[in-house]
Design a protein around this motif. Structure first.
Motif, PDB file in Angstrom:
ATOM      1  N   MET A   1     -22.670  13.619  -2.052  1.00 44.14           N
ATOM      2  CA  MET A   1     -22.796  14.596  -0.972  1.00 44.14           C
ATOM      3  C   MET A   1     -22.050  14.089   0.260  1.00 44.14           C
ATOM      4  O   MET A   1     -21.829  12.894   0.409  1.00 44.14           O
ATOM      5  CB  MET A   1     -24.280  14.798  -0.615  1.00 44.14           C
ATOM      6  N   PHE A   2     -21.651  15.046   1.099  1.00 44.95           N
ATOM      7  CA  PHE A   2     -21.005  14.663   2.340  1.00 44.95           C
ATOM      8  C   PHE A   2     -22.060  14.625   3.449  1.00 44.95           C
ATOM      9  O   PHE A   2     -22.874  15.549   3.564  1.00 44.95           O
ATOM     10  CB  PHE A   2     -19.899  15.662   2.700  1.00 44.95           C
ATOM     11  N   VAL A   3     -22.054  13.561   4.239  1.00 44.46           N
ATOM     12  CA  VAL A   3     -23.098  13.338   5.245  1.00 44.46           C
ATOM     13  C   VAL A   3     -22.490  13.165   6.636  1.00 44.46           C
ATOM     14  O   VAL A   3     -21.543  12.396   6.810  1.00 44.46           O
ATOM     15  CB  VAL A   3     -23.928  12.071   4.910  1.00 44.46           C
ATOM     16  N   ILE A   4     -23.023  13.902   7.600  1.00 46.88           N
ATOM     17  CA  ILE A   4     -22.744  13.659   9.013  1.00 46.88           C
ATOM     18  C   ILE A   4     -24.055  13.170   9.614  1.00 46.88           C
ATOM     19  O   ILE A   4     -25.097  13.812   9.430  1.00 46.88           O
ATOM     20  CB  ILE A   4     -22.301  14.948   9.736  1.00 46.88           C
ATOM     21  N   LEU A   5     -24.032  12.029  10.286  1.00 43.73           N
ATOM     22  CA  LEU A   5     -25.259  11.465  10.851  1.00 43.73           C
ATOM     23  C   LEU A   5     -25.064  11.253  12.352  1.00 43.73           C
ATOM     24  O   LEU A   5     -24.073  10.661  12.778  1.00 43.73           O
ATOM     25  CB  LEU A   5     -25.582  10.140  10.150  1.00 43.73           C
ATOM     26  N   VAL A   6     -26.008  11.775  13.142  1.00 41.09           N
ATOM     27  CA  VAL A   6     -25.970  11.567  14.595  1.00 41.09           C
ATOM     28  C   VAL A   6     -27.300  10.917  15.000  1.00 41.09           C
ATOM     29  O   VAL A   6     -28.355  11.257  14.474  1.00 41.09           O
ATOM     30  CB  VAL A   6     -25.764  12.891  15.367  1.00 41.09           C
ATOM     31  N   TYR A   7     -27.218   9.937  15.904  1.00 44.09           N
ATOM     32  CA  TYR A   7     -28.452   9.278  16.302  1.00 44.09           C
ATOM     33  C   TYR A   7     -28.598   9.249  17.814  1.00 44.09           C
ATOM     34  O   TYR A   7     -27.619   9.199  18.556  1.00 44.09           O
ATOM     35  CB  TYR A   7     -28.561   7.863  15.712  1.00 44.09           C
ATOM     36  N   ASP A   8     -29.837   9.318  18.246  1.00 46.54           N
ATOM     37  CA  ASP A   8     -30.194   9.246  19.665  1.00 46.54           C
ATOM     38  C   ASP A   8     -31.393   8.310  19.719  1.00 46.54           C
ATOM     39  O   ASP A   8     -32.544   8.732  19.595  1.00 46.54           O
ATOM     40  CB  ASP A   8     -30.542  10.656  20.174  1.00 46.54           C
ATOM     41  N   THR A   9     -31.084   7.031  19.845  1.00 51.59           N
ATOM     42  CA  THR A   9     -32.124   6.004  19.736  1.00 51.59           C
ATOM     43  C   THR A   9     -32.119   5.140  20.993  1.00 51.59           C
ATOM     44  O   THR A   9     -31.138   5.100  21.729  1.00 51.59           O
ATOM     45  CB  THR A   9     -31.877   5.118  18.491  1.00 51.59           C
ATOM     46  N   ALA A  10     -33.229   4.454  21.235  1.00 57.19           N
ATOM     47  CA  ALA A  10     -33.329   3.602  22.424  1.00 57.19           C
ATOM     48  C   ALA A  10     -32.274   2.501  22.354  1.00 57.19           C
ATOM     49  O   ALA A  10     -31.976   1.975  21.272  1.00 57.19           O
ATOM     50  CB  ALA A  10     -34.727   2.995  22.498  1.00 57.19           C
ATOM     51  N   ALA A  11     -31.715   2.149  23.516  1.00 55.32           N
ATOM     52  CA  ALA A  11     -30.601   1.196  23.586  1.00 55.32           C
ATOM     53  C   ALA A  11     -30.892  -0.101  22.834  1.00 55.32           C
ATOM     54  O   ALA A  11     -30.013  -0.646  22.156  1.00 55.32           O
ATOM     55  CB  ALA A  11     -30.273   0.899  25.053  1.00 55.32           C
ATOM     56  N   GLU A  12     -32.134  -0.562  22.905  1.00 49.86           N
ATOM     57  CA  GLU A  12     -32.437  -1.855  22.282  1.00 49.86           C
ATOM     58  C   GLU A  12     -32.412  -1.779  20.749  1.00 49.86           C
ATOM     59  O   GLU A  12     -32.313  -2.800  20.076  1.00 49.86           O
ATOM     60  CB  GLU A  12     -33.788  -2.406  22.773  1.00 49.86           C
ATOM     61  N   ARG A  13     -32.517  -0.574  20.207  1.00 51.23           N
ATOM     62  CA  ARG A  13     -32.461  -0.443  18.739  1.00 51.23           C
ATOM     63  C   ARG A  13     -31.085  -0.008  18.232  1.00 51.23           C
ATOM     64  O   ARG A  13     -30.830   0.014  17.041  1.00 51.23           O
ATOM     65  CB  ARG A  13     -33.540   0.535  18.261  1.00 51.23           C
ATOM     66  N   ASN A  14     -30.190   0.355  19.144  1.00 51.99           N
ATOM     67  CA  ASN A  14     -28.860   0.820  18.736  1.00 51.99           C
ATOM     68  C   ASN A  14     -28.087  -0.166  17.848  1.00 51.99           C
ATOM     69  O   ASN A  14     -27.477   0.263  16.870  1.00 51.99           O
ATOM     70  CB  ASN A  14     -28.017   1.176  19.966  1.00 51.99           C
ATOM     71  N   PRO A  15     -28.100  -1.470  18.170  1.00 52.00           N
ATOM     72  CA  PRO A  15     -27.335  -2.390  17.310  1.00 52.00           C
ATOM     73  C   PRO A  15     -27.796  -2.369  15.852  1.00 52.00           C
ATOM     74  O   PRO A  15     -26.981  -2.372  14.940  1.00 52.00           O
ATOM     75  CB  PRO A  15     -27.589  -3.765  17.952  1.00 52.00           C
TER      76      PRO A  15
ATOM     77  N   TRP B  27     -28.450  22.791  22.178  1.00 50.33           N
ATOM     78  CA  TRP B  27     -28.484  21.339  22.288  1.00 50.33           C
ATOM     79  C   TRP B  27     -29.347  20.770  21.160  1.00 50.33           C
ATOM     80  O   TRP B  27     -30.472  21.224  20.939  1.00 50.33           O
ATOM     81  CB  TRP B  27     -29.077  20.967  23.653  1.00 50.33           C
ATOM     82  N   THR B  28     -28.826  19.785  20.443  1.00 48.90           N
ATOM     83  CA  THR B  28     -29.559  19.168  19.331  1.00 48.90           C
ATOM     84  C   THR B  28     -30.137  17.821  19.737  1.00 48.90           C
ATOM     85  O   THR B  28     -31.322  17.545  19.539  1.00 48.90           O
ATOM     86  CB  THR B  28     -28.621  18.960  18.125  1.00 48.90           C
ATOM     87  N   GLN B  29     -29.276  16.981  20.272  1.00 44.69           N
ATOM     88  CA  GLN B  29     -29.698  15.692  20.827  1.00 44.69           C
ATOM     89  C   GLN B  29     -28.546  15.215  21.712  1.00 44.69           C
ATOM     90  O   GLN B  29     -27.529  15.917  21.845  1.00 44.69           O
ATOM     91  CB  GLN B  29     -30.048  14.676  19.734  1.00 44.69           C
ATOM     92  N   ARG B  30     -28.685  14.047  22.326  1.00 45.02           N
ATOM     93  CA  ARG B  30     -27.643  13.527  23.214  1.00 45.02           C
ATOM     94  C   ARG B  30     -26.250  13.647  22.582  1.00 45.02           C
ATOM     95  O   ARG B  30     -26.024  13.142  21.484  1.00 45.02           O
ATOM     96  CB  ARG B  30     -27.949  12.048  23.517  1.00 45.02           C
ATOM     97  N   SER B  31     -25.383  14.377  23.236  1.00 43.62           N
ATOM     98  CA  SER B  31     -23.972  14.583  22.847  1.00 43.62           C
ATOM     99  C   SER B  31     -23.779  15.345  21.533  1.00 43.62           C
ATOM    100  O   SER B  31     -22.710  15.256  20.926  1.00 43.62           O
ATOM    101  CB  SER B  31     -23.177  13.266  22.853  1.00 43.62           C
ATOM    102  N   VAL B  32     -24.789  16.101  21.123  1.00 42.51           N
ATOM    103  CA  VAL B  32     -24.677  16.909  19.901  1.00 42.51           C
ATOM    104  C   VAL B  32     -25.188  18.330  20.155  1.00 42.51           C
ATOM    105  O   VAL B  32     -26.278  18.510  20.711  1.00 42.51           O
ATOM    106  CB  VAL B  32     -25.501  16.301  18.732  1.00 42.51           C
ATOM    107  N   PHE B  33     -24.405  19.298  19.754  1.00 40.18           N
ATOM    108  CA  PHE B  33     -24.799  20.709  19.818  1.00 40.18           C
ATOM    109  C   PHE B  33     -24.598  21.348  18.455  1.00 40.18           C
ATOM    110  O   PHE B  33     -23.799  20.867  17.647  1.00 40.18           O
ATOM    111  CB  PHE B  33     -23.934  21.465  20.840  1.00 40.18           C
ATOM    112  N   GLN B  34     -25.302  22.453  18.206  1.00 44.56           N
ATOM    113  CA  GLN B  34     -25.067  23.189  16.975  1.00 44.56           C
ATOM    114  C   GLN B  34     -25.357  24.665  17.205  1.00 44.56           C
ATOM    115  O   GLN B  34     -26.037  25.035  18.171  1.00 44.56           O
ATOM    116  CB  GLN B  34     -25.940  22.651  15.826  1.00 44.56           C
ATOM    117  N   GLY B  35     -24.856  25.503  16.338  1.00 44.12           N
ATOM    118  CA  GLY B  35     -25.134  26.930  16.464  1.00 44.12           C
ATOM    119  C   GLY B  35     -24.194  27.776  15.639  1.00 44.12           C
ATOM    120  O   GLY B  35     -23.302  27.261  14.975  1.00 44.12           O
ATOM    121  N   GLN B  36     -24.438  29.077  15.689  1.00 45.32           N
ATOM    122  CA  GLN B  36     -23.620  30.042  14.960  1.00 45.32           C
ATOM    123  C   GLN B  36     -22.655  30.704  15.941  1.00 45.32           C
ATOM    124  O   GLN B  36     -23.093  31.193  16.989  1.00 45.32           O
ATOM    125  CB  GLN B  36     -24.514  31.117  14.357  1.00 45.32           C
TER     126      GLN B  36
END
Lengths: 87, 87
Positions: A1-15, B27-36
């Motif tokens: 499958m093709f996956v696009i992943l976006v994350y919005d996590t606390a700075a300390e967990r980003n690494p 708006w989906t999360q920081r720096s991410v948007f989605q829609g039709q």
């Protein structure tokens, strides 16, 4: 499958999030990864990320399609991910 | 068409990028948007963003699919976009 992943996590967990995503996907731009995974690899990535994030605070959204041909990708401005990551 | 938009732009241009995206997408999360969007709305959004960003420095990536049914969305952790934005 093709996956696009976006994350919005606390700075300390980003690494840790970055390191985990890099094992499975290609970096596209800040807080965005993409790539092709098997269903088993996808489950493994989700399990690894669940262990790394605080699920009461952080957010990770995945968009999956059966095949990359179902999704068109277009870059406006700079292609940060580099030629290896173009769909 | 269904649109996922991710942006990685200089901090000083983020407010204009945010404002432009909010006119067309959820708006989906920081720096991410989605829609039709219709094809015309998509072209209009791309033109508006091109006028707002520095194309030598900033990056905006869009992923489009003919229909939202072609893409599965899954959230790990907190659903920041709220119930109105669930696919």
């Amino acid at each position: 499958m093709f996956v696009i992943l976006v994350y919005d996590t606390a700075a300390e967990r980003n690494p840790k999030v970055l390191k985990t995503c890099r094992k499975y996907l290609h970096w596209t731009q800040r807080s965005v990864f993409q790539g092709q995974l098997s269903a088993a690899q996808y489950r493994s990535l989700m399990a690894a990320l669940t262990a790394v994030i605080d699920t009461d605070y952080d957010s990770i959204v995945t968009y999956t399609a059966r095949s990359p041909e179902l999704i068109d990708s277009h870059t406006l401005g700079v292609d940060l991910g580099g030629p290896g990551d173009i769909l």
